[in-house]
Design a protein around this motif. Structure first.
Motif, PDB file in Angstrom:
ATOM      1  N   GLN A 140       0.993  -1.126  -0.036  1.00  0.00           N
ATOM      2  CA  GLN A 140      -0.131  -0.125   0.076  1.00  0.00           C
ATOM      3  C   GLN A 140       0.943   1.212   0.023  1.00  0.00           C
ATOM      4  O   GLN A 140       2.052   1.225   0.632  1.00  0.00           O
ATOM      5  CB  GLN A 140      -0.988   0.083   1.292  1.00  0.00           C
ATOM      6  CG  GLN A 140      -2.158  -1.157   1.134  1.00  0.00           C
ATOM      7  CD  GLN A 140      -2.916  -0.703   2.425  1.00  0.00           C
ATOM      8  OE1 GLN A 140      -2.743  -1.346   3.418  1.00  0.00           O
ATOM      9  NE2 GLN A 140      -3.973   0.310   2.319  1.00  0.00           N
ATOM     10  N   GLU A 141       0.329   2.237  -0.719  1.00  0.00           N
ATOM     11  CA  GLU A 141       0.891   3.809  -0.695  1.00  0.00           C
ATOM     12  C   GLU A 141       2.564   3.719  -0.723  1.00  0.00           C
ATOM     13  O   GLU A 141       2.954   4.675  -0.194  1.00  0.00           O
ATOM     14  CB  GLU A 141       0.497   4.302   0.641  1.00  0.00           C
ATOM     15  CG  GLU A 141      -1.148   4.319   0.736  1.00  0.00           C
ATOM     16  CD  GLU A 141      -1.944   5.119  -0.121  1.00  0.00           C
ATOM     17  OE1 GLU A 141      -1.153   6.227  -0.734  1.00  0.00           O
ATOM     18  OE2 GLU A 141      -2.779   4.894  -0.528  1.00  0.00           O
ATOM     19  N   PRO A 142       3.130   3.240  -1.937  1.00  0.00           N
ATOM     20  CA  PRO A 142       4.720   3.287  -1.867  1.00  0.00           C
ATOM     21  C   PRO A 142       4.862   4.703  -2.255  1.00  0.00           C
ATOM     22  O   PRO A 142       4.306   5.261  -3.124  1.00  0.00           O
ATOM     23  CB  PRO A 142       5.018   2.308  -2.792  1.00  0.00           C
ATOM     24  CG  PRO A 142       3.611   1.904  -3.602  1.00  0.00           C
ATOM     25  CD  PRO A 142       2.692   2.134  -2.707  1.00  0.00           C
ATOM     26  N   THR A 143       5.752   5.397  -1.543  1.00  0.00           N
ATOM     27  CA  THR A 143       6.041   6.859  -1.817  1.00  0.00           C
ATOM     28  C   THR A 143       7.728   7.001  -1.592  1.00  0.00           C
ATOM     29  O   THR A 143       8.381   6.480  -0.849  1.00  0.00           O
ATOM     30  CB  THR A 143       5.475   7.746  -0.586  1.00  0.00           C
ATOM     31  OG1 THR A 143       4.049   7.357  -0.340  1.00  0.00           O
ATOM     32  CG2 THR A 143       5.636   9.006  -0.818  1.00  0.00           C
ATOM     33  N   PHE A 144       8.327   7.511  -2.787  1.00  0.00           N
ATOM     34  CA  PHE A 144       9.444   8.169  -3.185  1.00  0.00           C
ATOM     35  C   PHE A 144       9.916   8.915  -1.975  1.00  0.00           C
ATOM     36  O   PHE A 144       9.204   9.836  -1.718  1.00  0.00           O
ATOM     37  CB  PHE A 144       9.604   8.741  -4.292  1.00  0.00           C
ATOM     38  CG  PHE A 144       9.911   7.679  -5.526  1.00  0.00           C
ATOM     39  CD1 PHE A 144      11.012   6.773  -5.870  1.00  0.00           C
ATOM     40  CD2 PHE A 144       8.820   7.729  -6.645  1.00  0.00           C
ATOM     41  CE1 PHE A 144      10.606   6.049  -7.132  1.00  0.00           C
ATOM     42  CE2 PHE A 144       8.681   7.074  -7.637  1.00  0.00           C
ATOM     43  CZ  PHE A 144       9.637   6.158  -7.921  1.00  0.00           C
ATOM     44  N   ALA A 152       9.030   4.244   0.855  1.00  0.00           N
ATOM     45  CA  ALA A 152       8.692   3.937   2.130  1.00  0.00           C
ATOM     46  C   ALA A 152       7.173   3.358   1.526  1.00  0.00           C
ATOM     47  O   ALA A 152       6.753   3.863   0.657  1.00  0.00           O
ATOM     48  CB  ALA A 152       8.172   5.025   3.095  1.00  0.00           C
ATOM     49  N   TYR A 153       6.837   2.183   2.316  1.00  0.00           N
ATOM     50  CA  TYR A 153       5.506   1.448   1.915  1.00  0.00           C
ATOM     51  C   TYR A 153       4.854   0.794   3.174  1.00  0.00           C
ATOM     52  O   TYR A 153       5.644   0.502   4.154  1.00  0.00           O
ATOM     53  CB  TYR A 153       5.771   0.623   0.668  1.00  0.00           C
ATOM     54  CG  TYR A 153       6.634  -0.651   1.032  1.00  0.00           C
ATOM     55  CD1 TYR A 153       6.075  -1.744   1.556  1.00  0.00           C
ATOM     56  CD2 TYR A 153       8.136  -0.602   0.970  1.00  0.00           C
ATOM     57  CE1 TYR A 153       6.749  -2.843   1.654  1.00  0.00           C
ATOM     58  CE2 TYR A 153       8.525  -1.757   1.069  1.00  0.00           C
ATOM     59  CZ  TYR A 153       8.206  -2.862   1.801  1.00  0.00           C
ATOM     60  OH  TYR A 153       9.102  -4.005   1.992  1.00  0.00           O
ATOM     61  N   ASN A 158       2.052  -2.866   8.767  1.00  0.00           N
ATOM     62  CA  ASN A 158       3.486  -2.247   9.039  1.00  0.00           C
ATOM     63  C   ASN A 158       3.979  -1.384   8.071  1.00  0.00           C
ATOM     64  O   ASN A 158       3.732  -1.484   6.785  1.00  0.00           O
ATOM     65  CB  ASN A 158       4.369  -3.292   9.434  1.00  0.00           C
ATOM     66  CG  ASN A 158       4.161  -3.945  10.862  1.00  0.00           C
ATOM     67  OD1 ASN A 158       4.155  -3.195  11.934  1.00  0.00           O
ATOM     68  ND2 ASN A 158       4.125  -5.352  11.062  1.00  0.00           N
ATOM     69  N   LEU A 159       5.099  -0.533   8.298  1.00  0.00           N
ATOM     70  CA  LEU A 159       5.839   0.221   7.706  1.00  0.00           C
ATOM     71  C   LEU A 159       7.424  -0.188   7.268  1.00  0.00           C
ATOM     72  O   LEU A 159       7.954  -0.712   8.159  1.00  0.00           O
ATOM     73  CB  LEU A 159       5.732   1.805   8.146  1.00  0.00           C
ATOM     74  CG  LEU A 159       4.649   2.815   7.912  1.00  0.00           C
ATOM     75  CD1 LEU A 159       4.927   4.112   8.546  1.00  0.00           C
ATOM     76  CD2 LEU A 159       4.446   2.971   6.447  1.00  0.00           C
TER      77      LEU A 159
END
Length: 723
Positions: A140-144, A152-153, A158-159
């Motif tokens: 979910q929601e991977p972000t550069f 970060a994902y 969990n992160l």
């Protein structure tokens, strides 16, 4: 040989049949009337260009195409799925890194709730044209990170941080557990009512990740049977805080990428609160958070020191009803910031310095700002959308940071929305009105002058000519109590003022909503036009409590949802019933969700006015609905029992006289089918006859396969038989 008269008559009959082509429910829901758009339109940040996700039906492929803002010419195809067998199922969405050299592609999306989903993600390097699948599991929601070196994902509560050089993931958290602890992703009620999923953010220097942790272990659970096709149904169980029940305990944390350490932010001054928004400022060491109390009538904007973890209030807003959370918080280079607020009674734009001191109120007047587009820091010009040109319309404006030199950029009256080029020289204007299908044009940002048409949906307009659609007439309806309400009416195309017509009313009526707006047809509008072709007048009235007419009009319903809104629908029906061309004994009403709550109340409390009602997925008792939404307007049932009970339709079933159709999806995670089940039981015990339909495993939207066609056919038949 045919005589000329017979040929002429034959041609006339053909033209008449074609000229009055009837809309069918199948056409409405199979895409016949779909307008062309610009899918996944994104304005780049570093070059004066934009991208669009295009589909090629013939080759069954998709492309992310790059275009030049100044010329609209296609500069390049960044990626074509037909060159990559891994992308055979297409691209669902995409995001760029800050340098715009890499793209994250989301594929094979699996929806969770309204906004949340997991997907397979691929990393694409634009220069080398190399594509690689990031993980062999969905995330979910991977972000550069801003420096483009990490992603970060979230996965299973969990992160993680994934390093692009080493291809390794490092966990930020390890305590995530279903229906207990969630890290960096919002819980059900935040997602639905605060409308965000990604509860983590990178600092500007890529050294820290701030995130919200949800401890929902004490939140009551809701379970739904999912029937499927197996021998035994499956149970879907999730945490759902109903009004007055325990919410998740939220906490704020900052993870240090280099040391792997986590700092817990002390929010001990707050008790039973929401973190409704969180984002890093332009200062890599200052995090902002919007903290709201449970009643949502006090909002603190906090600035948090990333090293010490200390928090200070830089802005406070209070309201006797509730404070709306804003998405328009924008930090300028010096960390001064733009903020929108309705503190003067209408939603306007404010400029604050980096310490939260008010520098200027940029916009003023008895109208609302509806969108903030951005600031051109070279010319100190702010771009925004507002309803200054009438609450049913939307226009694009520019104004100086000093609040001077306001210019209306929109050329046409209707609904205008803008996507600006990075240098604010141009914008793509999306325009439509009730009479004009959606058009996309390139406009200059100085005076709004149209440079070029991109898409005008001419083929749709041409196709619709044969249907000879009726017009949607807008007007202001004044009730006997003196309330002036926005309204529209669709009359049959062959309308005869000497006839008496049945009227079918549609509404939603929820706080801050709007159904009477000047834009192109949605699918329901085609259904309403179909009903008009079958001899019905369709009308819609936005009563008190709806939006875009100022805080007082919107917040009058506070603590008693369903009182004034129901009064207004009943009063409006009486006004319409007195029109010379209306049969006042044949007025019906329909609504979905909040609108279903309303139509249920109307057939009961207005049993001498409405002959029939349809309620789809209605709230029938506010005690059954979620805490964040319900308490914003009603406080808790413990504090406001009469507000909950006086206007819940479940408590007025003994008043039913007319025909009532109750519809719900059994898999509705939002407005639970419990609402309709308990309503049915109350009607049964009041010995009232009614009609009902349950859609197995369907959620709040009730769609998929032939579902919508069957649903709208059922509703159409019910209207024809009972109105």
């Amino acid at each position: 040989m045919y005589s000329k008269k017979i040929i002429a008559l034959f041609l006339f009959l053909c033209f008449t049949v074609v000229g009055q082509q009837k809309i069918t429910i199948d056409e409405i829901y199979n895409g016949t009337f779909r307008a062309q758009g610009m899918d996944e339109l994104q304005s780049l940040k570093n070059t004066n260009q934009y991208t669009v996700l295009n589909a090629d039906r013939q080759s069954r492929s998709m492309q992310i195409d790059l275009y030049d803002f100044a010329t609209l010419k296609k500069v390049a195809t960044l990626i074509d799925t037909k060159s990559h067998k891994d992308l055979s199922n297409g691209i669902d969405s995409y995001t760029f890194d800050a340098a715009e050299k890499m793209i994250l592609l989301a594929c094979n999306t699996n929806q969770i709730f309204r906004h949340s989903f997991t997907a397979d993600y691929y990393l694409y390097d634009i220069a080398s044209k190399k594509l690689k699948k990031l993980f062999d599991f969905q995330v979910q929601e991977p972000t550069f990170s801003p420096d483009g070196k990490k992603i970060a994902y979230a996965k299973e509560n969990n992160l993680y941080v994934y390093d692009l050089d080493s291809n390794k993931s490092t966990p930020i958290t390890t305590d995530g557990k279903k229906n207990s602890i969630i890290n960096g992703i919002t819980d059900w009620v935040y997602e639905e009512e605060f409308a965000f999923v990604k509860a983590f953010d990178w600092s500007a220097d890529s050294k820290k990740v701030a995130y919200i942790r949800f401890d929902e272990s004490q939140v009551p659970e809701f379970s739904m049977s999912m029937f499927g096709k197996d021998l035994y149904p499956k149970m879907q169980t999730f945490k759902y805080p109903k009004a007055g029940e325990k919410n998740a305990l939220v906490s704020l944390h900052i993870y240090d990428v280099n040391s792997n350490g986590v700092k817990n932010i002390n929010l001990g001054n707050y008790n039973d609160f929401y973190i409704a928004r969180m984002k890093w400022t332009n200062d890599a060491n200052t995090l902002s958070a919007q903290v709201v109390n449970r009643h949502q009538n006090n909002l603190d904007l906090l600035f948090i020191d990333g090293n010490s973890g200390s928090a200070k209030v830089v802005l406070n807003e209070k309201d006797k009803a509730y404070v709306d959370v804003t998405d328009n918080l924008t930090f300028l280079k010096d960390n001064s910031f733009i903020w929108t607020s309705e503190k003067d009674g209408f939603n306007h734009i404010y400029l604050y310095d980096k310490n939260g001191k008010l520098k200027n109120q940029l916009t003023k007047g008895k109208w609302e700002v509806t969108n903030y587009y951005g600031l051109d820091e070279k010319t100190n010009t702010v771009f925004y959308q507002s309803v200054e040109n009438g609450s049913i319309n939307r226009d694009v404006y520019r104004i100086g940071l000093d609040g001077k030199n306001k210019v209306r950029l929109s050329q046409y009256t209707g609904t205008n929305a803008a996507t600006f080029s990075p240098n604010f020289q141009y914008y793509i204007n999306k325009f439509s009105s009730a009479a004009q299908p959606t058009t996309y044009t390139l406009n200059d940002a100085k005076f709004g002058k149209q440079v070029q048409v991109i898409e005008n949906n001419e083929s749709l307009a041409s196709k619709l000519k044969s249907y000879d659609l009726p017009t949607k007439e807008f007007f202001v309806l004044k009730t006997a109590k003196g309330n002036e309400l926005n309204a529209w009416m669709i009359k049959p195309k062959d309308f005869d003022p000497s006839k008496k017509y049945p009227v079918f009313m549609y509404q939603y009526s929820g706080p801050g909503s709007q159904q009477v707006n000047n834009e192109w047809n949605g699918t329901d509008d085609y259904w309403f036009m179909m009903l008009s072709q079958q001899g019905f007048i369709v009308a819609c009235v936005d009563g008190r409590g709806t939006g875009f007419k100022g805080a007082d009009f919107k917040k009058v319903t506070q603590l008693q949802l369903g009182k004034y809104e129901v009064e207004d629908q009943i009063d409006a029906a009486k006004v319409i019933g007195n029109y010379a061309f209306v049969d006042k004994a044949r007025i019906g009403i329909f609504g979905w969700s909040y609108g279903g709550f309303m139509s249920s109340n109307c057939i009961l409390k207005g049993n001498d006015v409405f002959k029939m009602a349809i309620a789809v997925a209605p709230v029938t008792n506010w005690r059954f609905y979620d805490s964040v939404y319900t308490e914003r307007y009603m406080q808790t049932p413990q504090e406001n029992a009469s507000g909950y009970d006086d206007n819940s339709p479940i408590n007025h079933v003994d008043k039913l006289k007319g025909k009532f159709l109750l519809i719900h999806g059994s898999g509705d995670d939002n407005v639970h089918v419990q609402n309709s089940m308990q309503m049915m039981e109350a009607l049964i015990q009041a010995n009232k006859q009614f009609d009902s339909q349950i859609y197995p495993d369907n959620n709040h939207g009730i769609y998929g396969g032939k579902t919508r066609i069957q649903l709208y056919t059922k509703m159409t038949n019910f209207i024809k038989e009972n109105l």
